[in-house]
Design a protein around this motif. Structure first.
Motif, PDB file in Angstrom:
ATOM      1  N   ALA A 207       9.750  -4.633  12.446  1.00  0.00           N
ATOM      2  CA  ALA A 207       9.242  -4.300  11.119  1.00  0.00           C
ATOM      3  C   ALA A 207       7.758  -4.627  11.030  1.00  0.00           C
ATOM      4  CB  ALA A 207      10.011  -5.058  10.047  1.00  0.00           C
ATOM      5  N   LEU A 208       7.029  -3.797  10.321  1.00  0.00           N
ATOM      6  CA  LEU A 208       5.611  -4.047  10.086  1.00  0.00           C
ATOM      7  C   LEU A 208       5.449  -5.332   9.279  1.00  0.00           C
ATOM      8  CD1 LEU A 208       2.720  -2.716  10.337  1.00  0.00           C
ATOM      9  CD2 LEU A 208       3.113  -1.868   8.018  1.00  0.00           C
ATOM     10  N   GLY A 209       4.509  -6.162   9.688  1.00  0.00           N
ATOM     11  CA  GLY A 209       4.271  -7.408   8.965  1.00  0.00           C
ATOM     12  C   GLY A 209       3.694  -7.170   7.583  1.00  0.00           C
ATOM     13  N   ALA A 210       3.748  -8.187   6.752  1.00  0.00           N
ATOM     14  CA  ALA A 210       3.256  -8.081   5.383  1.00  0.00           C
ATOM     15  C   ALA A 210       1.728  -8.073   5.353  1.00  0.00           C
ATOM     16  CB  ALA A 210       3.796  -9.240   4.543  1.00  0.00           C
ATOM     17  N   PHE A 211       1.170  -7.403   4.365  1.00  0.00           N
ATOM     18  CA  PHE A 211      -0.253  -7.506   4.071  1.00  0.00           C
ATOM     19  C   PHE A 211      -0.452  -8.772   3.241  1.00  0.00           C
ATOM     20  CE2 PHE A 211       0.788  -3.014   4.571  1.00  0.00           C
ATOM     21  CZ  PHE A 211      -0.177  -2.601   5.478  1.00  0.00           C
ATOM     22  N   HIS A 212      -1.693  -9.166   3.044  1.00  0.00           N
ATOM     23  CA  HIS A 212      -1.907 -10.374   2.252  1.00  0.00           C
ATOM     24  C   HIS A 212      -3.095 -10.211   1.319  1.00  0.00           C
ATOM     25  CE1 HIS A 212      -5.337 -11.534   4.810  1.00  0.00           C
ATOM     26  NE2 HIS A 212      -4.585 -11.257   5.852  1.00  0.00           N
ATOM     27  N   ALA A 213      -3.131 -11.010   0.306  1.00  0.00           N
ATOM     28  CA  ALA A 213      -4.175 -10.930  -0.708  1.00  0.00           C
ATOM     29  C   ALA A 213      -5.553 -11.095  -0.076  1.00  0.00           C
ATOM     30  CB  ALA A 213      -3.956 -12.001  -1.774  1.00  0.00           C
ATOM     31  N   GLY A 214      -6.467 -10.227  -0.458  1.00  0.00           N
ATOM     32  CA  GLY A 214      -7.824 -10.294   0.058  1.00  0.00           C
ATOM     33  C   GLY A 214      -8.041  -9.528   1.342  1.00  0.00           C
ATOM     34  N   GLN A 215      -6.992  -9.082   1.980  1.00  0.00           N
ATOM     35  CA  GLN A 215      -7.125  -8.315   3.223  1.00  0.00           C
ATOM     36  C   GLN A 215      -7.793  -6.975   2.931  1.00  0.00           C
ATOM     37  OE1 GLN A 215      -3.353  -7.517   5.183  1.00  0.00           O
ATOM     38  NE2 GLN A 215      -4.251  -8.017   7.166  1.00  0.00           N
ATOM     39  N   ARG A 216      -8.624  -6.512   3.854  1.00  0.00           N
ATOM     40  CA  ARG A 216      -9.382  -5.275   3.678  1.00  0.00           C
ATOM     41  C   ARG A 216      -8.905  -4.254   4.709  1.00  0.00           C
ATOM     42  NH1 ARG A 216     -13.907  -6.827   0.578  1.00  0.00           N
ATOM     43  NH2 ARG A 216     -15.284  -5.164   1.332  1.00  0.00           N
TER      44      ARG A 216
END
Length: 329
Positions: A49-58
């Motif tokens: 599974a694709l990992g999670a994105f996170h706050a502030g990521q561009r």
């Protein structure tokens, strides 16, 4: 000893046909997904599974044409924004090279340069609306406006001298709202614009076409992305997707939101990750696809075939030679 008579050939034929008919009836009653996908669907389910994105990521999506960003990544764009990341989209061309598209949408038999430029302006406007549907703000989008079906020329013979696009008769960026209006159609100018985008966005992740993609514009953008990111020593930030993945892929054509998107034949050797989409993300992706009215009138069944229950992204470095066309089934 009593000899048992052997069945005559004319008696075997009806029995064979009967058995074949029974087998066909069983096959017809199997679930559609099992018949059409079999091992391919199971392979998708087995992908990590694709990992999670996170706050502030561009996150920067490099789209060779208006619509590629939606076909490959509309679900992931929504997911990234919902998880607090910022997303930017860059369209490298305005999609102004499809003469049949201009002929049909503008009602002309033989579209000229004016018609083709009008098509480019329309497709750029559709792209901005699609981004809006996906929640990407206008100031997070860039239209570069280089020639559709001409990027390979810019990367080779026309790196330092202007190229004149045969369909639009343009030799410089003409699309309103482009990042660098009037930029010449040269490889130097294209690279400069891509570097401007990278400097402004400072991306943590770059979603780019894989070099195994069949379309020459896609392969050219792939090569440019790999080189420019390598120059910045950030090639590990690249992630790869495919839209033109082999003859008839994805199958079946048309809208099948309950089915998985399978691994593209031309890029089967890449390591893939699976991004499972919610019903809401699938619905929003369909809305974004339908924004491209110029395209869906002609290629609607192909485009809507990407509206599936997952998307695919490769974290690997696709440094393999593209699969020869003759090797694709």
């Amino acid at each position: 000893m009593t000899r048992v008579p052997r069945p005559r050939k004319e008696h075997l034929l009806p029995a064979t046909l009967l058995l074949a008919g029974a087998a066909l009836a069983v096959w017809i009653n199997l679930p559609v997904t099992a018949r059409m996908f079999g091992g391919s669907a199971r392979r998708v389910q087995a992908l990590p599974a694709l990992g999670a994105f996170h706050a502030g990521q561009r996150v920067l999506v490099l789209s060779p044409h208006p619509d590629d960003e939606t076909l490959c990544c509309a679900g992931m764009i929504q997911r990234a924004r919902a998880q607090g990341a910022q997303v930017w989209i860059t369209w490298v061309t305005a999609g102004d090279g499809f003469e049949f598209d201009a002929a049909l949408t503008q009602g002309v038999l033989r579209p000229g340069a004016t018609n083709m430029r009008a098509l480019g302006a329309t497709r750029a406007a559709e792209a901005r609306r699609a981004a809006q549907v996906l929640g990407v703000p206008a100031d997070h989008t860039f239209v570069l406006g280089y020639p559709d079906r001409g990027l390979a020329r810019l990367a080779t013979s026309y790196y330092a001298r202007p190229y004149t696009a045969p369909r639009t008769a343009a030799s410089a960026v003409y699309v309103a709202g482009a990042l660098t209006p009037g930029a010449p159609y040269t490889g130097e100018a294209l690279e400069a614009d891509l570097n401007r985008v990278l400097d402004r966005v400072q991306p943590d992740l770059v979603f780019a076409p894989a070099p195994q993609d069949f379309h020459t514009d896609h392969r050219t953008v792939a090569a440019l992305a790999m080189r420019l990111m390598a120059q910045r020593r950030q090639e590990n930030r690249l992630r790869y997707w495919v839209v033109h993945g082999g003859v008839e892929w994805p199958v079946p054509k048309g809208l099948h939101g309950e089915l998985p998107l399978t691994v593209p034949p031309r890029a089967r050797a890449l390591p893939w990750e699976r991004a499972d989409l919610s019903d809401a993300e699938v619905d929003r992706k369909l809305q974004a696809v339908n924004t491209y009215r110029t395209q869906t009138r002609i290629m609607g069944r192909f485009m809507r075939a990407f509206v599936r229950r997952n998307e695919l992204l490769s974290p690997g470095t696709p440094d393999l030679d593209p699969v020869p066309e003759s090797a694709v089934p």
